[in-house]
Write a protein that holds these residues in place. Structure first.
Motif, mmCIF file in Angstrom:
data_model
loop_
_atom_site.group_PDB
_atom_site.id
_atom_site.type_symbol
_atom_site.label_atom_id
_atom_site.label_comp_id
_atom_site.label_asym_id
_atom_site.label_seq_id
_atom_site.Cartn_x
_atom_site.Cartn_y
_atom_site.Cartn_z
ATOM 1 N N THR A 131 0.848 -1.194 0.000
ATOM 2 C CA THR A 131 0.000 0.000 0.000
ATOM 3 C C THR A 131 0.882 1.242 0.000
ATOM 4 O O THR A 131 1.746 1.387 0.859
ATOM 5 N N SER A 132 0.661 2.121 -0.951
ATOM 6 C CA SER A 132 1.456 3.352 -1.004
ATOM 7 C C SER A 132 0.880 4.394 -0.050
ATOM 8 O O SER A 132 -0.264 4.282 0.397
ATOM 9 N N ASP A 133 1.669 5.403 0.234
ATOM 10 C CA ASP A 133 1.189 6.512 1.061
ATOM 11 C C ASP A 133 -0.072 7.122 0.458
ATOM 12 O O ASP A 133 -1.033 7.440 1.173
ATOM 13 N N CYS A 134 -0.069 7.275 -0.864
ATOM 14 C CA CYS A 134 -1.225 7.890 -1.523
ATOM 15 C C CYS A 134 -2.461 7.015 -1.395
ATOM 16 O O CYS A 134 -3.573 7.520 -1.200
ATOM 17 N N GLU A 135 -2.278 5.706 -1.520
ATOM 18 C CA GLU A 135 -3.428 4.813 -1.358
ATOM 19 C C GLU A 135 -3.976 4.886 0.058
ATOM 20 O O GLU A 135 -5.194 4.849 0.276
ATOM 21 N N VAL A 136 -3.082 4.994 1.037
ATOM 22 C CA VAL A 136 -3.542 5.133 2.418
ATOM 23 C C VAL A 136 -4.330 6.435 2.569
ATOM 24 O O VAL A 136 -5.413 6.460 3.169
ATOM 25 N N ALA A 137 -3.796 7.532 1.998
ATOM 26 C CA ALA A 137 -4.502 8.818 2.111
ATOM 27 C C ALA A 137 -5.879 8.738 1.460
ATOM 28 O O ALA A 137 -6.854 9.300 1.980
ATOM 29 N N ALA A 138 -5.971 8.020 0.329
ATOM 30 C CA ALA A 138 -7.271 7.881 -0.339
ATOM 31 C C ALA A 138 -8.237 7.081 0.530
ATOM 32 O O ALA A 138 -9.435 7.401 0.621
ATOM 33 N N THR A 139 -7.733 6.049 1.182
ATOM 34 C CA THR A 139 -8.587 5.250 2.062
ATOM 35 C C THR A 139 -9.028 6.070 3.273
ATOM 36 O O THR A 139 -10.173 5.963 3.730
ATOM 37 N N VAL A 140 -8.134 6.891 3.801
ATOM 38 C CA VAL A 140 -8.503 7.773 4.911
ATOM 39 C C VAL A 140 -9.698 8.630 4.494
ATOM 40 O O VAL A 140 -10.712 8.716 5.198
ATOM 41 N N ASP A 141 -9.594 9.217 3.325
ATOM 42 C CA ASP A 141 -10.661 10.095 2.849
ATOM 43 C C ASP A 141 -11.952 9.303 2.636
ATOM 44 O O ASP A 141 -13.028 9.710 3.092
ATOM 45 N N ARG A 142 -11.845 8.157 1.972
ATOM 46 C CA ARG A 142 -13.033 7.373 1.628
ATOM 47 C C ARG A 142 -13.758 6.877 2.870
ATOM 48 O O ARG A 142 -14.967 7.025 3.010
ATOM 49 N N VAL A 143 -13.015 6.317 3.810
ATOM 50 C CA VAL A 143 -13.653 5.712 4.978
ATOM 51 C C VAL A 143 -14.195 6.773 5.929
ATOM 52 O O VAL A 143 -15.347 6.701 6.366
ATOM 53 N N LEU A 144 -13.369 7.776 6.242
ATOM 54 C CA LEU A 144 -13.814 8.750 7.246
ATOM 55 C C LEU A 144 -15.002 9.574 6.751
ATOM 56 O O LEU A 144 -15.855 9.979 7.545
ATOM 57 N N SER A 145 -15.074 9.797 5.433
ATOM 58 C CA SER A 145 -16.199 10.583 4.923
ATOM 59 C C SER A 145 -17.510 9.819 5.051
ATOM 60 O O SER A 145 -18.590 10.403 4.951
ATOM 61 N N GLY A 146 -17.446 8.521 5.285
ATOM 62 C CA GLY A 146 -18.657 7.718 5.461
ATOM 63 C C GLY A 146 -19.162 7.704 6.887
ATOM 64 O O GLY A 146 -20.168 7.055 7.176
ATOM 65 N N TYR A 147 -18.473 8.350 7.796
ATOM 66 C CA TYR A 147 -18.877 8.373 9.206
ATOM 67 C C TYR A 147 -19.099 9.809 9.666
ATOM 68 O O TYR A 147 -18.452 10.736 9.180
ATOM 69 N N GLU A 148 -19.996 9.981 10.619
ATOM 70 C CA GLU A 148 -20.123 11.284 11.258
ATOM 71 C C GLU A 148 -18.803 11.646 11.934
ATOM 72 O O GLU A 148 -18.118 10.761 12.467
ATOM 73 N N PRO A 149 -18.471 12.944 11.946
ATOM 74 C CA PRO A 149 -17.188 13.349 12.558
ATOM 75 C C PRO A 149 -17.055 12.942 14.021
ATOM 76 O O PRO A 149 -15.950 12.744 14.506
ATOM 77 N N ASN A 150 -18.186 12.834 14.713
ATOM 78 C CA ASN A 150 -18.083 12.501 16.136
ATOM 79 C C ASN A 150 -18.332 11.030 16.425
ATOM 80 O O ASN A 150 -18.525 10.631 17.561
ATOM 81 N N ASP A 151 -18.393 10.206 15.387
ATOM 82 C CA ASP A 151 -18.583 8.768 15.600
ATOM 83 C C ASP A 151 -17.254 8.162 16.054
ATOM 84 O O ASP A 151 -16.282 8.155 15.296
ATOM 85 N N PRO A 152 -17.178 7.663 17.273
ATOM 86 C CA PRO A 152 -15.887 7.182 17.773
ATOM 87 C C PRO A 152 -15.411 5.906 17.079
ATOM 88 O O PRO A 152 -14.258 5.520 17.240
#
Lengths: 505, 505
Positions: B434-455
């Motif tokens: 997994t490249s750094d860029c792929e990790v950054a893309a996954t960060v964006d994809r996954v976190l955008s699917g959750y409310e900001p305050n969802d622990p």
């Protein structure tokens, strides 16, 4: 190189006492600034074809013993005297008549404000042609016609403790680079990957055949790919080493005094190689953007390398120095207390109980321009210095110095350069008082005042940078417009244009 | 750490012959994967206050001899068996009931595909409180009430050649950091610069008085400024060293087998310290931008350090290895020919005539994941490995390994972080595929699917990264959606949120 070699305090070092006050204007260099009086040995094949900026060696012992400047300055005896005048500090550049430097390179220099008798910077600009030592096909001494390579070469050499090393390097380093490249002439022109192994005898086959490899399970399962670029880098690295070895040989004949930083640029087959050993600096200014092309090697930046060497070979410290760094001198009365320190493994600091051997003088001390190795020298890479000892001691400093440069590569073909894109080389006299950003601003300001095809614009820029770093005489010193002190050091600047009409002449 | 320690070929090395084929799935580690059966020594004051993710040491020798996972996973005996199943490779995370990890940290891990019996990665997440060893005023043993410091701590440990070192480091390294910080509790909370010298006896004055300095002409004219930050860096560096020393002690009692990479994060007084020794990696993803927070230490990246050591202390090479690097194995029949090489001073390559000692096995060989030092190990920094020898030889490898981390500092107060800004820690099982860029893309994809305050969002992200690196079983292997092989290594990931509601809990 202002104050880069200072008197040391070794006779007090081991006793932990206070060193004596040093003279305000250390001028150790006077004692050793006379150039060698006998001809220096040159490489076996010194027939570099001088370009328009040749620094051909002076012809007689008499000339060699006097003050010498790069021959591309074409200085008359009167001009040479003016260039040597610490009071006037006239900026010197090649005349704008006659042959220009290759690529319309700009150059300017000025002598120091009195820290040494002569200007200990030297410069060289050459077009060097290399003929192959033999063809890859294995027939020695028979280079095919028209298969030679030419490289463009610029060098700045900042001498210390005498001008001999800088003068010698300016005359010979490019010859050593040419020697190293001789084996590579055909290889570099062949688009296929370099052979990993060359035959020792004519006609013997090369051995880049992968069937020679060991089993596929090992870490050797594939051979490493070696690029043409890395061969040029290796050639430059080894040329620095051979140059340094030659200085060591000359030293045995008491020929070469002092040492020098070396900043060298080689342009070959579309790529710019910037090799730096010392504290000169190269930056590219491209469309206003700054691209660092070197880093400085000082007791601060090389602390861990120096400490590791002192730790692993304590005999090099002669019982006079400790490899540990302390934030200030440890006092005998502090024995048993806990002082901040760091060793060769640390970037942070921690406390340690002070023991007897911590009272020795530290291998590395001071900050910024005052940083010193063995209380003596402020640069840790360069050529020469084979005679340099810790003051009042027989301890040699050379084992801690490295003659190997760091080489950075810039591919000129990867970007379409405009006439305002330049590579700036400067000795520390420039950079001590001028930031990268200030240089970039001057590049913009000066070049925008000239037509893109005016060949004088790059020399005008070099002069502006040297003048800006020198300042003007005011209040018993050389001062910048903001009233801060200008550089009292020798200052030398090359401006190498990276593109635009007429630059690749 | 897949294949990071391989069988060596030392018995053939010195003869220059071809090493025997190695097993396709090297599983040397099985022989040494049993955990030590007697309790390990802990520091004198092991009273770390465990946070919600404590990895408290197993209580009995029996428990210690079995497979262990971080206690914050709260695995039942059945869960432990599932986590240990190479066929299913179920991703493990802390349960979403009960106490969360500090800062709502996300965590996920998965066992390897069979390269070692157990998961040799270990993890630790702690809140550690430090009470001063004594006050700066010099009264030992009397810390003033309320003057302690707490730091947040995360650690990933990637074991090789056995799980003992990783397990020990996960239990104890933070205790060593705490020990190192004990002297600094008051100093770090005092806004004035740290004292350079501390008294040895109660009531004695400190000696940061500049009047102690030597004459103003020397390179000591000013004392060096030492920051609070650099004290914390020094404390972490020394803690790694003490941890490694403790492993050496335990080894003498045959307690600790193997070694481990260590990637550790300390949050203290507004700053994040990332310490890395090995080939794990940390990056910050901030507003989509990637900020590298570590670099990997391998035979390739540390080639020159290793070669320098071999050059300066040839006895460490045991007559079996050469410090020179060649692009492939030199064959006896090539004696006298010219092969490409590079030594400790070079980054480029050059040709040299092959001599007898060039037929020795090179200290450093191979590329990428196949790079090896002494034909044995693929990482050059970490903890433990005191017993590691070149295979079929008594030559120790440890002298070439460094236990010292590189520490990078990130000031959390200099930027207003949003809930999607995270620090990602992963063992090489993640980064191999997994490249750094792929990790950054996954960060964006996954976190955008959750409310900001969802622990749960950070654990979901860690799981997504581990799953993405593991892949799915297909075509007799674990494969990624693009049909490339997934990582067969142990994979462990921490996601540390840098801001947002509830993250600093």
């Amino acid at each position: 190189m202002l104050s880069r070699v200072r008197s040391a305090v070794a006779h007090l070092v081991s006793s932990g006492g206070t060193p004596p006050p040093r003279p305000k204007s250390p001028d150790l260099t006077n004692a050793t600034s006379a150039l060698p009086t006998a001809p220096l040995e040159v490489p076996k094949s010194p027939s570099a074809r001088a370009g328009s900026g040749s620094t051909a060696p002076p012809k007689t012992a008499e000339a060699r013993a006097s003050f010498s400047r790069p021959t591309f300055l074409q200085l008359s005896p009167g001009g040479l005297r003016r260039a040597d005048d610490h009071a006037g500090r006239a900026v010197q550049s090649p005349p704008d008549t006659g042959r220009r430097l290759p690529w319309s390179t700009g150059y300017a220099e000025v002598i120091n404000a009195g820290k040494s008798r002569h200007n200990e910077d030297q410069a060289c600009c050459e077009v060097v042609c290399v003929e192959g030592r033999r063809s890859v096909s294995g027939v020695p001494g028979e280079p095919r016609q028209g298969q030679g390579l030419c490289f463009y070469y610029w060098g700045l050499f900042d001498g210390h403790a005498g001008g001999g090393a800088a003068e010698m390097a300016s005359r010979l380093l490019h010859c050593h680079i040419r020697e190293q490249l001789k084996d590579l002439v055909e290889i570099l022109q062949d688009p296929s990957p370099p052979p990993l192994c060359l035959p020792s005898t004519p006609g013997a086959p090369g051995s880049s055949d992968p069937s020679h490899l060991v089993g596929p399970q090992s870490c050797w399962s594939s051979q490493k790919e070696v690029t043409h670029e890395s061969l040029v880098v290796g050639a430059i690295e080894n040329a620095f080493h051979v140059m340094d070895e030659q200085m060591a040989q000359e030293r045995r004949g008491h020929q070469v005094e002092g040492g020098c930083c070396a900043l060298v640029v080689v342009y070959l087959l579309g790529k710019v190689y910037v090799a730096n050993a010392g504290d000169s600096r190269a930056i590219i200014v491209r469309n206003g953007e700054i691209i660092p092309m070197s880093r400085e090697f000082t007791p601060e930046t090389e602390r861990q390398r120096l400490q590791l060497l002192g730790f692993m070979k304590p005999e090099l410290l002669g019982g006079e120095f400790t490899h540990l760094e302390f934030p200030r001198r440890v006092q005998p009365k502090e024995l048993g207390q806990r002082m901040l320190y760091r060793d060769q493994t640390m970037t942070g600091w921690a406390y340690k109980k002070i023991e007897l051997e911590d009272l020795r003088f530290p291998l590395v001390c001071g900050e910024g321009k005052k940083a010193r190795m063995m209380a003596t020298i402020g640069v840790t890479r360069g050529l020469g210095d084979h005679n340099l000892k810790v003051c009042s001691s027989t301890l040699p400093i050379k084992p801690f110095l490295s003659c190997f440069p760091e080489v950075r590569v810039y591919d000129l073909t990867q970007y379409e350069h405009c006439p305002d894109d330049v590579l700036v080389l400067g000795t520390d006299g420039l950079w001590d008082v001028t930031s990268d950003c200030e240089v970039a601003a001057t590049v913009d300001r000066v070049l925008s005042g000239y037509e893109p095809n005016d060949p004088n614009r790059y020399t005008a820029l070099a002069q502006a940078l040297v003048l800006g770093a020198r300042g003007a005489p005011r209040d018993r010193g050389w001062r910048l417009p903001n009233n801060k002190l200008g550089s009292g050091d020798d200052i030398s600047v090359f401006i190498i244009p990276l593109g635009g009409p007429g630059s690749y002449s």
